[in-house]
Design a protein around this motif. Sequence first.
Motif, mmCIF file in Angstrom:
data_model
loop_
_atom_site.group_PDB
_atom_site.id
_atom_site.type_symbol
_atom_site.label_atom_id
_atom_site.label_comp_id
_atom_site.label_asym_id
_atom_site.label_seq_id
_atom_site.Cartn_x
_atom_site.Cartn_y
_atom_site.Cartn_z
ATOM 1 N N SER A 158 -25.929 63.320 -28.970
ATOM 2 C CA SER A 158 -25.829 63.655 -27.677
ATOM 3 C C SER A 158 -27.150 63.786 -26.428
ATOM 4 O O SER A 158 -27.022 64.164 -25.599
ATOM 5 C CB SER A 158 -25.459 65.587 -27.993
ATOM 6 N N ARG A 159 -27.569 62.971 -27.190
ATOM 7 C CA ARG A 159 -28.900 62.166 -25.817
ATOM 8 C C ARG A 159 -29.502 63.496 -25.174
ATOM 9 O O ARG A 159 -29.887 63.510 -24.412
ATOM 10 C CB ARG A 159 -28.281 61.969 -24.892
ATOM 11 N N LYS A 160 -29.943 65.012 -26.261
ATOM 12 C CA LYS A 160 -30.566 66.098 -25.561
ATOM 13 C C LYS A 160 -29.554 66.269 -24.531
ATOM 14 O O LYS A 160 -30.370 67.082 -23.783
ATOM 15 C CB LYS A 160 -31.860 65.662 -25.706
ATOM 16 N N ASP A 161 -28.479 66.507 -24.404
ATOM 17 C CA ASP A 161 -27.379 66.751 -23.522
ATOM 18 C C ASP A 161 -26.889 68.179 -23.751
ATOM 19 O O ASP A 161 -25.496 67.884 -24.065
ATOM 20 C CB ASP A 161 -26.485 65.474 -22.525
ATOM 21 N N GLY A 187 -32.788 65.378 -31.181
ATOM 22 C CA GLY A 187 -34.036 66.398 -30.607
ATOM 23 C C GLY A 187 -35.418 65.398 -31.201
ATOM 24 O O GLY A 187 -36.417 65.667 -31.534
ATOM 25 N N ASP A 188 -35.236 63.832 -30.302
ATOM 26 C CA ASP A 188 -37.182 63.255 -30.762
ATOM 27 C C ASP A 188 -36.867 62.810 -31.955
ATOM 28 O O ASP A 188 -38.107 62.411 -31.950
ATOM 29 C CB ASP A 188 -37.648 64.032 -29.875
ATOM 30 N N ASN A 205 -43.451 63.077 -36.912
ATOM 31 C CA ASN A 205 -42.302 63.810 -36.185
ATOM 32 C C ASN A 205 -41.424 63.676 -36.993
ATOM 33 O O ASN A 205 -40.156 63.385 -36.376
ATOM 34 C CB ASN A 205 -42.648 63.160 -34.962
ATOM 35 N N GLN A 206 -40.898 65.278 -37.639
ATOM 36 C CA GLN A 206 -39.597 65.171 -38.698
ATOM 37 C C GLN A 206 -39.163 66.408 -37.940
ATOM 38 O O GLN A 206 -37.809 66.101 -38.457
ATOM 39 C CB GLN A 206 -40.302 64.843 -39.660
ATOM 40 N N PHE A 207 -39.812 67.030 -37.723
ATOM 41 C CA PHE A 207 -38.643 68.742 -36.804
ATOM 42 C C PHE A 207 -37.918 68.316 -35.638
ATOM 43 O O PHE A 207 -38.486 67.597 -34.670
ATOM 44 C CB PHE A 207 -39.138 69.722 -37.117
ATOM 45 N N ILE A 208 -36.747 68.791 -36.013
ATOM 46 C CA ILE A 208 -35.660 68.326 -34.842
ATOM 47 C C ILE A 208 -35.928 69.117 -33.910
ATOM 48 O O ILE A 208 -36.576 70.085 -33.659
ATOM 49 C CB ILE A 208 -34.748 68.245 -35.336
ATOM 50 N N GLN A 209 -35.999 68.757 -32.666
ATOM 51 C CA GLN A 209 -36.626 69.751 -31.296
ATOM 52 C C GLN A 209 -35.251 69.509 -30.693
ATOM 53 O O GLN A 209 -34.488 69.225 -30.554
ATOM 54 C CB GLN A 209 -37.773 68.920 -30.449
#
Length: 241
Positions: A95-98, A165-166, A33-37
């Motif tokens: 940015s909290r995915k917002d 991005g998680d 899980n290293q690719f920013i979603q």
Amino acid sequence: MTNYTLSKETRDKYMAVATPTIATALFKRGLRNQFIQDVRPLSSKKANMVGQAFTLRYIPAREDLNQIEVFKNPSHPQRAAVEQCPPGCVLVMDSRKDARAASAGSILISRLQVRGVVGVVTDGGFRDSPEIAELEIRAYHNRPSAPTNLTLNQALDINVPIGCGDVAVWPGDVLVGDNEGVMVIPAHLAEEIADETVEMTAYEDFVLEKVQNGATIIGLYPATSDAPRIEFAEWRKKNGR
């Protein structure tokens, strides 16, 4: 936090590799899980983004603490991050995915570019995105967003571990961005991943040339016998790879 410093030699290696190749090398080490979603480049560019992370963390805005007057404070975390992110680094924002409010706009991103920062990444959005897309600095976000960050996000901390991005990002981690997206490489793995992905890239280029000339992928990709390895060694000599 890390004491690791990205060398020019390692930086140059990452300039020539793609994010999918890095993802495979990290997967071999159990990192999945290293690719920013849900983060994309604002514009395609020829050169990769390669630099160590300098981070900024936002939290949900509280209205009584997040008025326009906060920008009068020269130590405001967003402003401080723009002025303190070191040259050659990447400013990474949680940015909290917002993306309903902007993480930054073209003036701040231009300031980062002038200061020698090589990239900026947010899992929110940027305002003035058409102008940012025209800059030399590599920029990645979720989508355009006109409202000021003050409406929803409150800048709180700089250079602390964040989520973007998680993906967990520690200050000093190495970020590599191409025209697909951004990979996060733990600092302690940066040099060995660079070495391995350079080798992987050479083999993938060899395979692509073979496949485009009609070769089957069976036994070739991945190499499951000595024949492709021998041919690859000859190809490398011929092509100076």
